[in-house]
Design an enzyme around this catalytic site. Sequence first.
Site, PDB file in Angstrom:
ATOM      1  CE  LYS A  71      34.537  28.270  50.960  1.00  0.00           C
ATOM      2  NZ  LYS A  71      34.867  26.869  51.281  1.00  0.00           N
ATOM      3  CD  GLU A  72      36.102  36.887  44.422  1.00  0.00           C
ATOM      4  OE1 GLU A  72      35.058  37.281  43.862  1.00  0.00           O
ATOM      5  OE2 GLU A  72      37.050  37.645  44.693  1.00  0.00           O
ATOM      6  CE  LYS A  84      43.690  39.839  41.312  1.00  0.00           C
ATOM      7  NZ  LYS A  84      43.642  40.308  42.728  1.00  0.00           N
TER       8      LYS A  84
END
Length: 157
Positions: A71-72, A84
């Site tokens: 998960k990021e 970003k």
Amino acid sequence: MISGQLSHELEVKVPASQVWELYGTLRLAKLVEEQLSSTIQKIDLVEGDGGVGTILHLIFVPGAASYSDYKEKFTKVDNENRVKEAEVVEGGYLELGFSLYRVRLEIIEKDDHSSIIKSTIEYELNDDSAANASIVSVDSLAAISLIAQNHLTNTKL
């Protein structure tokens, strides 16, 4: 503690504002999921709308990576400067001894008709996992840049 940084740049014949319309939103994740199906099985939106705090769950094709998933979390989305940043917050690199694995995507305006996609990986790794530094590579980010370039030059936003 071992730390490092790798970068990749690709010039695209597309205005920075158009590149950011893809990179600055969740559209990039959808495009990556479609185009890198040999590596990425699925990208789920866990929470968020593409802004800071958004969490994506990346699930990899078995055998395509040194891990099954991670998960990021988007930790920075700067629309003005077209930057970003996302950090792995669960699984993946963290299971391999990394204490930090951050990807920074920057869209740099070159002129009215072209820009540079700059992708940078920053990492920190525990000393006892030093051998895993060799798995850090910008190859996937370079591939994503090419996918984005092809998408942006073959379609009108």
